[in-house]
Design a protein around this motif. Structure first.
Motif, PDB file in Angstrom:
ATOM      1  N   ALA A 165     -36.973   5.038 -94.049  1.00 22.56           N
ATOM      2  CA  ALA A 165     -36.499   3.939 -93.160  1.00 22.56           C
ATOM      3  C   ALA A 165     -34.989   3.705 -93.419  1.00 22.56           C
ATOM      4  N   GLU A 166     -34.678   3.525 -94.712  1.00 21.18           N
ATOM      5  CA  GLU A 166     -33.281   3.444 -95.263  1.00 21.18           C
ATOM      6  C   GLU A 166     -32.500   4.311 -94.677  1.00 21.18           C
ATOM      7  N   GLU A 167     -32.969   5.669 -94.601  1.00 21.19           N
ATOM      8  CA  GLU A 167     -32.153   6.873 -94.464  1.00 21.19           C
ATOM      9  C   GLU A 167     -31.764   6.482 -92.799  1.00 21.19           C
ATOM     10  N   VAL A 168     -32.634   6.230 -92.106  1.00 22.78           N
ATOM     11  CA  VAL A 168     -32.533   5.975 -90.596  1.00 22.78           C
ATOM     12  C   VAL A 168     -31.681   4.658 -90.389  1.00 22.78           C
ATOM     13  N   GLN A 228     -39.870  -1.921 -89.269  1.00 25.70           N
ATOM     14  CA  GLN A 228     -39.593  -1.175 -87.875  1.00 25.70           C
ATOM     15  C   GLN A 228     -40.130   0.160 -87.798  1.00 25.70           C
ATOM     16  N   LEU A 229     -40.172   0.917 -88.958  1.00 22.25           N
ATOM     17  CA  LEU A 229     -40.617   2.408 -88.959  1.00 22.25           C
ATOM     18  C   LEU A 229     -42.223   2.209 -88.714  1.00 22.25           C
ATOM     19  N   TYR A 230     -42.790   1.199 -89.356  1.00 26.61           N
ATOM     20  CA  TYR A 230     -44.229   1.027 -89.194  1.00 26.61           C
ATOM     21  C   TYR A 230     -44.654   0.731 -87.873  1.00 26.61           C
ATOM     22  N   GLN A 287     -34.537  10.851 -85.301  1.00 23.60           N
ATOM     23  CA  GLN A 287     -34.364  11.119 -86.699  1.00 23.60           C
ATOM     24  C   GLN A 287     -35.569  10.844 -87.540  1.00 23.60           C
ATOM     25  N   ALA A 288     -35.845   9.643 -87.471  1.00 19.48           N
ATOM     26  CA  ALA A 288     -37.079   9.019 -88.093  1.00 19.48           C
ATOM     27  C   ALA A 288     -38.197  10.198 -87.867  1.00 19.48           C
ATOM     28  N   ALA A 289     -38.534  10.640 -86.822  1.00 16.25           N
ATOM     29  CA  ALA A 289     -39.686  11.628 -86.462  1.00 16.25           C
ATOM     30  C   ALA A 289     -39.599  12.842 -87.417  1.00 16.25           C
ATOM     31  N   GLU A 290     -38.234  13.265 -87.181  1.00 18.06           N
ATOM     32  CA  GLU A 290     -37.989  14.452 -88.110  1.00 18.06           C
ATOM     33  C   GLU A 290     -38.119  14.276 -89.505  1.00 18.06           C
ATOM     34  N   LEU A 291     -37.961  12.972 -90.128  1.00 16.22           N
ATOM     35  CA  LEU A 291     -38.044  12.709 -91.283  1.00 16.22           C
ATOM     36  C   LEU A 291     -39.330  12.554 -91.733  1.00 16.22           C
TER      37      LEU A 291
END
Length: 148
Positions: free
Chosen positions: A39-42, A48-50, A17-21
Motif C-alpha cells: 500500500a505504501e508503494e502505491v 484502502q488496499l483492503y 499498480q496495486a493489482a500488479e503488486l
C-alpha cells in the motif's frame, strides 16, 4: 461477461499498480512483502488496499485474472516437468514416475476416479406396517407443531 480490458478501464492507475503488486507478491516466495508495504508503494493506506480487495468487485476480478494469466504462463514449464518425470530422464534414476503418469492421464480426462456402490443380493428393504407409518407421521406432525 466483462473483458479484462473493460475491467482495466474501470480502475484507476493506482488500482492497476496495486493489482500488479499484489499478484507479484503472491508469487514472491520468501521475499513476500506485507500489505502495508504494498500500500505504501502505491501511495495509499493499508485499509484502502483492503477495501479494494474486499469491496471493489472490478479490482478483485482484475487481480484474479492477472493471477490466472501468470499461472497459465507457468503451465508450459509445469507440463515440461511432468513429461520429464514420466520419461524418467532427469529424476528417479531413469525410472518413470507412476504418479506423474497418473497425473498426465487425469489432466486430459483419460483417468477418472470412480466409486461404485454394489447392492447385496437377497436383501430387501424392510417394509413398514400401516401402524408404523401412522405412528411416524403423528410424531412428525407433533414435532412440526412444536408439541414434541
Amino acid at each position: 461477461m466483462i473483458t479484462t480490458d473493460e475491467l482495466k478501464e474501470r480502475l484507476t492507475p493506482q488500482q492497476l499498480q496495486a493489482a500488479e503488486l499484489l499478484v507479484q507478491n503472491e508469487f514472491a516466495g520468501k521475499e513476500k512483502r506485507t500489505q502495508e508495504e504494498l500500500a505504501e508503494e502505491v501511495g495509499i493506506s493499508r485499509m484502502q488496499l483492503y477495501k479494494w480487495r474486499t469491496e471493489n468487485t472490478y479490482f478483485a476480478e482484475y487481480v484474479r485474472r492477472k493471477a490466472d494469466a501468470k499461472l497459465n504462463a507457468l503451465s508450459v514449464m509445469v507440463d515440461a516437468k511432468l513429461v520429464s518425470l514420466i520419461d524418467g530422464s532427469q529424476w528417479n534414476n531413469g525410472i518413470p514416475s507412476i504418479r506423474a503418469i497418473e497425473l498426465f492421464y487425469k489432466r486430459f480426462g483419460l483417468l477418472v476416479d470412480r466409486k461404485e456402490i454394489t447392492a447385496i443380493d437377497g436383501q430387501k428393504p424392510k417394509r413398514l406396517t400401516k401402524e408404523e407409518v401412522e405412528r411416524g407421521l403423528n410424531e412428525l406432525s407433533e414435532m412440526l407443531s412444536g408439541k414434541a
